[in-house]
Design a protein around this motif. Structure first.
Motif, PDB file in Angstrom:
ATOM      1  N   UNK A  12      22.961  -8.320 -14.142  1.00  0.00           N
ATOM      2  CA  UNK A  12      22.428  -7.199 -14.911  1.00  0.00           C
ATOM      3  C   UNK A  12      21.074  -6.744 -14.387  1.00  0.00           C
ATOM      4  N   UNK A  13      20.199  -7.683 -14.054  1.00  0.00           N
ATOM      5  CA  UNK A  13      18.857  -7.333 -13.581  1.00  0.00           C
ATOM      6  C   UNK A  13      18.831  -6.990 -12.100  1.00  0.00           C
ATOM      7  N   UNK A  14      19.758  -7.558 -11.326  1.00  0.00           N
ATOM      8  CA  UNK A  14      19.943  -7.286  -9.906  1.00  0.00           C
ATOM      9  C   UNK A  14      18.687  -7.502  -9.060  1.00  0.00           C
ATOM     10  N   UNK A  15      18.103  -8.720  -9.063  1.00  0.00           N
ATOM     11  CA  UNK A  15      17.000  -8.980  -8.127  1.00  0.00           C
ATOM     12  C   UNK A  15      17.471  -8.996  -6.678  1.00  0.00           C
ATOM     13  N   UNK A  16      18.765  -9.229  -6.478  1.00  0.00           N
ATOM     14  CA  UNK A  16      19.372  -9.169  -5.154  1.00  0.00           C
ATOM     15  C   UNK A  16      20.858  -8.937  -5.347  1.00  0.00           C
ATOM     16  N   UNK A  17      21.538  -8.610  -4.252  1.00  0.00           N
ATOM     17  CA  UNK A  17      22.980  -8.417  -4.284  1.00  0.00           C
ATOM     18  C   UNK A  17      23.578  -8.965  -3.001  1.00  0.00           C
ATOM     19  N   UNK A  18      24.883  -9.003  -2.942  1.00  0.00           N
ATOM     20  CA  UNK A  18      25.560  -9.516  -1.756  1.00  0.00           C
ATOM     21  C   UNK A  18      25.200  -8.656  -0.544  1.00  0.00           C
ATOM     22  N   UNK A  19      24.786  -9.327   0.545  1.00  0.00           N
ATOM     23  CA  UNK A  19      24.371  -8.626   1.754  1.00  0.00           C
ATOM     24  C   UNK A  19      22.861  -8.539   1.916  1.00  0.00           C
ATOM     25  N   UNK A  20      22.090  -8.846   0.859  1.00  0.00           N
ATOM     26  CA  UNK A  20      20.630  -8.796   0.948  1.00  0.00           C
ATOM     27  C   UNK A  20      20.098 -10.028   1.681  1.00  0.00           C
ATOM     28  N   UNK A  21      19.017  -9.821   2.442  1.00  0.00           N
ATOM     29  CA  UNK A  21      18.316 -10.933   3.097  1.00  0.00           C
ATOM     30  C   UNK A  21      17.147 -11.317   2.202  1.00  0.00           C
ATOM     31  N   UNK A  22      17.162 -12.555   1.678  1.00  0.00           N
ATOM     32  CA  UNK A  22      16.148 -12.979   0.726  1.00  0.00           C
ATOM     33  C   UNK A  22      15.494 -14.270   1.190  1.00  0.00           C
ATOM     34  N   UNK A  23      14.314 -14.530   0.633  1.00  0.00           N
ATOM     35  CA  UNK A  23      13.557 -15.756   0.918  1.00  0.00           C
ATOM     36  C   UNK A  23      13.241 -16.421  -0.411  1.00  0.00           C
ATOM     37  N   UNK A  24      13.631 -17.687  -0.550  1.00  0.00           N
ATOM     38  CA  UNK A  24      13.303 -18.486  -1.727  1.00  0.00           C
ATOM     39  C   UNK A  24      12.484 -19.668  -1.258  1.00  0.00           C
ATOM     40  N   UNK A  25      11.203 -19.654  -1.596  1.00  0.00           N
ATOM     41  CA  UNK A  25      10.279 -20.690  -1.114  1.00  0.00           C
ATOM     42  C   UNK A  25      10.305 -20.713   0.414  1.00  0.00           C
ATOM     43  N   UNK A  26      10.739 -21.826   1.011  1.00  0.00           N
ATOM     44  CA  UNK A  26      10.777 -21.908   2.478  1.00  0.00           C
ATOM     45  C   UNK A  26      12.166 -21.657   3.039  1.00  0.00           C
ATOM     46  N   UNK A  27      13.135 -21.339   2.192  1.00  0.00           N
ATOM     47  CA  UNK A  27      14.520 -21.117   2.622  1.00  0.00           C
ATOM     48  C   UNK A  27      14.818 -19.627   2.636  1.00  0.00           C
ATOM     49  N   UNK A  28      15.554 -19.196   3.628  1.00  0.00           N
ATOM     50  CA  UNK A  28      15.858 -17.782   3.767  1.00  0.00           C
ATOM     51  C   UNK A  28      17.271 -17.608   4.315  1.00  0.00           C
ATOM     52  N   UNK A  29      17.862 -16.449   4.005  1.00  0.00           N
ATOM     53  CA  UNK A  29      19.191 -16.158   4.508  1.00  0.00           C
ATOM     54  C   UNK A  29      19.781 -14.936   3.831  1.00  0.00           C
ATOM     55  N   UNK A  30      21.043 -14.647   4.145  1.00  0.00           N
ATOM     56  CA  UNK A  30      21.752 -13.482   3.621  1.00  0.00           C
ATOM     57  C   UNK A  30      22.697 -13.914   2.509  1.00  0.00           C
ATOM     58  N   UNK A  31      22.658 -13.216   1.387  1.00  0.00           N
ATOM     59  CA  UNK A  31      23.497 -13.555   0.232  1.00  0.00           C
ATOM     60  C   UNK A  31      24.954 -13.244   0.565  1.00  0.00           C
ATOM     61  N   UNK A  32      25.829 -14.247   0.402  1.00  0.00           N
ATOM     62  CA  UNK A  32      27.254 -14.069   0.678  1.00  0.00           C
ATOM     63  C   UNK A  32      28.076 -13.937  -0.600  1.00  0.00           C
ATOM     64  N   UNK A  33      27.689 -14.660  -1.649  1.00  0.00           N
ATOM     65  CA  UNK A  33      28.477 -14.630  -2.878  1.00  0.00           C
ATOM     66  C   UNK A  33      27.630 -15.063  -4.055  1.00  0.00           C
ATOM     67  N   UNK A  34      27.798 -14.365  -5.170  1.00  0.00           N
ATOM     68  CA  UNK A  34      27.150 -14.742  -6.424  1.00  0.00           C
ATOM     69  C   UNK A  34      28.249 -15.172  -7.388  1.00  0.00           C
ATOM     70  N   UNK A  35      28.347 -16.480  -7.638  1.00  0.00           N
ATOM     71  CA  UNK A  35      29.394 -17.007  -8.499  1.00  0.00           C
ATOM     72  C   UNK A  35      28.909 -17.224  -9.911  1.00  0.00           C
TER      73      UNK A  35
END
Length: 366
Positions: free
Chosen positions: A201-224
């Motif tokens: 509902x809030x959509x801080x990110x979506x599938x395909x976005x490149x995000x960084x959480x703390x020291x980890x980063x990558x592209x979102x593949x699936x939100x389960x």
């Protein structure tokens, strides 16, 4: 006239089968078929008229009403007709109970169909006015619909059992106690499920976005419903609990419109003042002449460093893609080196100058 009718009906009433005469059976068939055809014709005519009306309106409410009307099945109308037609028969208590049971089952199924349709329409309208309908939101909607259908099915089943004479009080009590125990045992799972709804509902990110959480980063593949899967730059799959993501600070690079670049250039102290004043214009020309994807911001002599005069440079790259960013940065660096070489301006590197003072010997001490 009445005598003729009585003479016609008399043979029909004399033929009896299962406590019902032929007239009763004919009345049952006539009322059932006539009522069924009338209800079906009324449904189709009403639907046709409403479709013409809905085509001239902008609201969606009338469209949903038409779709609800269309979801009423012909077999349900037939069971309604049979239910009312059976009033002309003298049914055995067991047969009457079976007929009532079938009618209650048919009514419950039809109500479940309508409730499921309304659930789907209500959930699909969530976030419809927003410019982007993310895959994460669509996944959340799918999860809400799945859970909602389970709830509708359970309520319908309890209603059906209650109308069939089953005592469901003990079952409901046990279901409530069991539900509390399950909720306490699955508290983390339920927290992740609600976090999945929040992400959708809030959509801080979506599938395909490149995000960084703390020291980890990558592209979102699936939100389960429980976890979110992210593919890192090295190729491994990172799995985050949804509740952890809603508690973390997330950098979403996919939402960037442009990238800001800020770096420092050091010029040697022995550079003449006239050439030092040329540095901002030379840097500006290098940035603007390198590529069309950049926007120059500023260049200023920031401070006197230990071994260099430090110029602060700021520009923007009109792209969120990393290849565009590093390509623009490389072209600008080449341009700056070229301009400085043409004007004999030397870029400083860490140096240390040692001054040695020659002392003449004191004659008195010789």
């Amino acid at each position: 006239m009445m005598e003729d009718i009585k003479k016609f009906i008399a043979p029909l009433e004399s033929w009896v089968l299962f406590d019902n005469n032929l007239l009763q059976y004919l009345s049952f068939v006539g009322v059932t078929v006539g009522l069924w055809l009338s209800l079906e014709l009324l449904r189709r005519l009403t639907k046709k008229r409403l479709l013409h009306y809905c085509a001239r309106t902008r609201t969606k409410i009338d469209d949903h009403f038409v779709n609800v009307l269309a979801s009423i099945k012909a077999w349900f109308l037939f069971f309604i007709a049979v239910h009312f037609g059976s009033r002309f028969l003298s049914l055995h208590p067991h047969a009457a109970k079976i007929q009532t049971t079938i009618f209650v089952i048919a009514t419950t199924i039809q109500v479940v169909i309508i409730a499921s349709y309304l659930l789907v329409q209500i959930v699909h309208n969530i976030g419809r006015g927003q410019p982007d309908n993310s895959l994460a939101l669509e996944s959340t909607k799918h999860n809400i619909i799945a859970i909602g259908r389970i709830v509708i099915f359970v309520i319908a089943l309890l209603f059906l059992l209650d109308n069939l004479g089953v005592n469901i009080s003990t079952f409901i009590t046990g279901l409530g106690i069991g539900g509390i125990a399950i909720a306490l045992a699955a508290q983390a799972i339920l927290g992740d499920a609600f976090s999945a709804f929040t992400i959708g509902l809030d959509k801080p990110f979506e599938v395909g976005d490149f995000i960084v959480i703390d020291s980890l980063k990558g592209t979102v593949e699936r939100v389960g419903l429980k976890t979110t899967r992210i593919r890192s730059l090295n190729g491994e799959l990172l799995v985050f609990a949804n509740s952890d993501l809603t508690k973390s600070r997330i950098q979403n690079f996919k939402r960037m419109e442009e990238r800001r670049v800020n770096f420092t250039i050091g010029v040697t102290y022995d550079t003449p003042l006239t050439k030092l004043k040329m540095v901002p214009d030379l840097v500006k020309g290098s940035v603007e002449g390198a590529t069309e994807k950049v926007r120059f911001d500023r260049t200023h002599l920031r401070e006197f460093g230990d071994s260099a005069l430090l110029f602060d440079v700021v520009y923007w790259v009109h792209s969120r893609e990393m290849p565009d960013f590093v390509e623009a940065q490389q072209e600008i660096n080449f341009k700056i080196l070229e301009k400085f070489a043409e004007n004999s301006i030397e870029i400083a590197f860490p140096t240390r100058v040692v001054y040695q003072k020659n002392l003449e010997p004191d004659p008195a001490k010789i």
